[in-house]
Motif scaffolding. Structure first.
Motif, PDB file in Angstrom:
ATOM      1  N   THR A  75       0.823  -1.198   0.000  1.00  6.21           N
ATOM      2  CA  THR A  75       0.000   0.000   0.000  1.00  6.21           C
ATOM      3  C   THR A  75       0.862   1.254   0.000  1.00  6.21           C
ATOM      4  O   THR A  75       0.604   2.217  -0.737  1.00  6.21           O
TER       5      THR A  75
ATOM      6  N   MET B  72      -6.729  -1.607  -0.802  1.00  2.00           N
ATOM      7  CA  MET B  72      -5.733  -0.784  -0.122  1.00  2.00           C
ATOM      8  C   MET B  72      -4.863  -0.014  -1.112  1.00  2.00           C
ATOM      9  O   MET B  72      -4.479   1.137  -0.861  1.00  2.00           O
ATOM     10  N   ALA B  73      -4.549  -0.646  -2.252  1.00  2.00           N
ATOM     11  CA  ALA B  73      -3.717   0.014  -3.258  1.00  2.00           C
ATOM     12  C   ALA B  73      -4.400   1.266  -3.805  1.00  2.00           C
ATOM     13  O   ALA B  73      -3.787   2.341  -3.888  1.00  2.00           O
TER      14      ALA B  73
END
Length: 386
Positions: free
Chosen positions: A221, A344-345
């Protein structure tokens, strides 16, 4: 390899590579057309930029929905459904008459694009394991990492011969090609997860509590935060601060994209995945310091470009290794796990992209990159010593 599949390794690699890159490509492909969209819909720059934001929100949240569905019903049905949804929403974007409806259909486009991002990781986890999985992810990441970088460049080239509708028509054609390609895919999931709809949310709990998984997720992330910071800041740094033309900037953009690919391929030469990650993270921190130093010291554009290229090489080493190491222990719920990883990315992108524009962009970009690099090192060191 865990299971046998009627599809060849090359077919799986090409299919998974295309669908994994599709979501980021959809998000960024039309960026050069934003000013044109503002004039077409007669709206503000903010509202047009919001079309990018809602697409990223769709990409993030869509993975949380589609990941569990693919664990329960297999990879192929939700993948085909997401591509059909993309085709319909793209047609709707083309016939939109106001910015409100365009925003809605861009959000749906994002959800549809999320299917490829999350299911591509799940397919790889179904079929491969260990070093073979890491090698597959290294090749996959080289493609996926290129998509958000090359997409605006290709969109700019396309605008030389068409308008924003031409860009969305191109996306429609790509969606149709992917749908036809996916029809030949043989299901990779042999044992579906028998979770009821009411237990879907609960299924995320053990994955989120898995410290091994979450440390690698958080590390990736942070690295993706640097990626999106670079994408958001680089046009202003190269074109406004250093005065490069759009063509020269595009060339720099493309060269740096090759850095990500080179880093991903480098990981295949390491005997262990952990060693490749360790090398990538250490280099990532050193190159982050170098990037910050060149930006803040007023160095030449050649020095900045060299530092950024080396930074992206190290980034290319981290993305596939963190993906493989994160998904390895949770392969029985890889759809859920891939959804968390993808969510999350894009969450990182949604947070870091606007932060890069606060105040002096050279300073904020340097600070974001340094914070993310140091945090990534701390996370991976903690894992190795745990």
């Amino acid at each position: 390899m865990n299971v046998r599949t009627a599809n060849s390794y090359l077919y799986i690699l090409i299919l998974v590579g295309m669908i994994s890159a599709f979501g980021p490509f959809v998000t960024d492909f039309y960026l050069p057309a934003l000013p044109e969209l503002s004039e077409y819909f007669g709206t503000s720059t903010f509202m047009v930029q919001l079309t990018l934001t809602v697409s990223m929100i769709g990409l993030a949240t869509g993975q949380l929905l589609i990941g569990p569905i693919s664990d329960r019903y297999g990879r192929k049905p939700p993948l085909i459904l997401s591509l059909v949804l993309f085709i319909v929403s793209t047609i709707a974007c083309l016939i939109s008459t106001n910015i409100g409806s365009f925003l809605l259909f861009r959000f749906i486009q994002g959800i549809a694009g999320a299917g490829g991002v999350v299911i591509s990781k799940s397919i790889a986890t179904d079929l491969y394991e260990g070093k073979q999985l890491a090698r597959f992810f290294s090749m996959l990441s080289s493609v996926q990492g290129l998509a958000p970088i090359f997409a605006p460049v290709l969109g700019g080239v396309l605008l030389l011969v068409t308008d924003w509708r031409g860009i969305f028509l191109t996306l429609l054609i790509i969606g149709l090609i992917l749908l036809l390609t996916t029809i030949h895919f043989h299901e990779s999931l042999q044992t579906p997860v028998q979770n009821s709809s009411s237990s879907t949310a609960k299924a995320y709990i053990p994955i989120l509590r898995n410290r091994h998984f979450m440390r690698y997720v958080l590390a990736q992330t942070l690295v993706m935060g640097v990626m999106f910071t670079y994408i958001a800041a680089s046009p202003f740094i190269f074109q406004k601060h250093y005065g490069l033309s759009s063509l020269t900037y595009s060339i720099c953009f493309g060269i740096n994209a090759l850095g990500i690919m080179a880093g991903s391929l480098l990981t295949t030469y390491f005997p262990k995945v952990e060693k490749a990650l360790s090398t990538g993270v250490s280099g990532f921190l050193l190159m982050s310091i170098l990037v910050a130093a060149t930006l803040l010291s007023g160095s030449s554009v050649y020095a900045v470009e060299t530092a950024l290229f080396l930074l992206l090489v190290c980034m290319g080493m981290i993305l596939p290794t963190t993906t493989a190491l994160a998904l390895e222990p949770v392969r029985e719920n890889s759809g859920y796990a891939s959804a968390v990883l993808g969510f999350m990315a894009f969450l990182a992108g949604g947070i870091c992209s606007p932060l890069a524009g606060l105040g002096n962009m050279l300073i904020t970009t340097s600070v974001i990159i340094l914070i993310c690099a140091v945090s990534t090192l701390l996370l991976t060191i903690r894992k190795r010593t745990a």
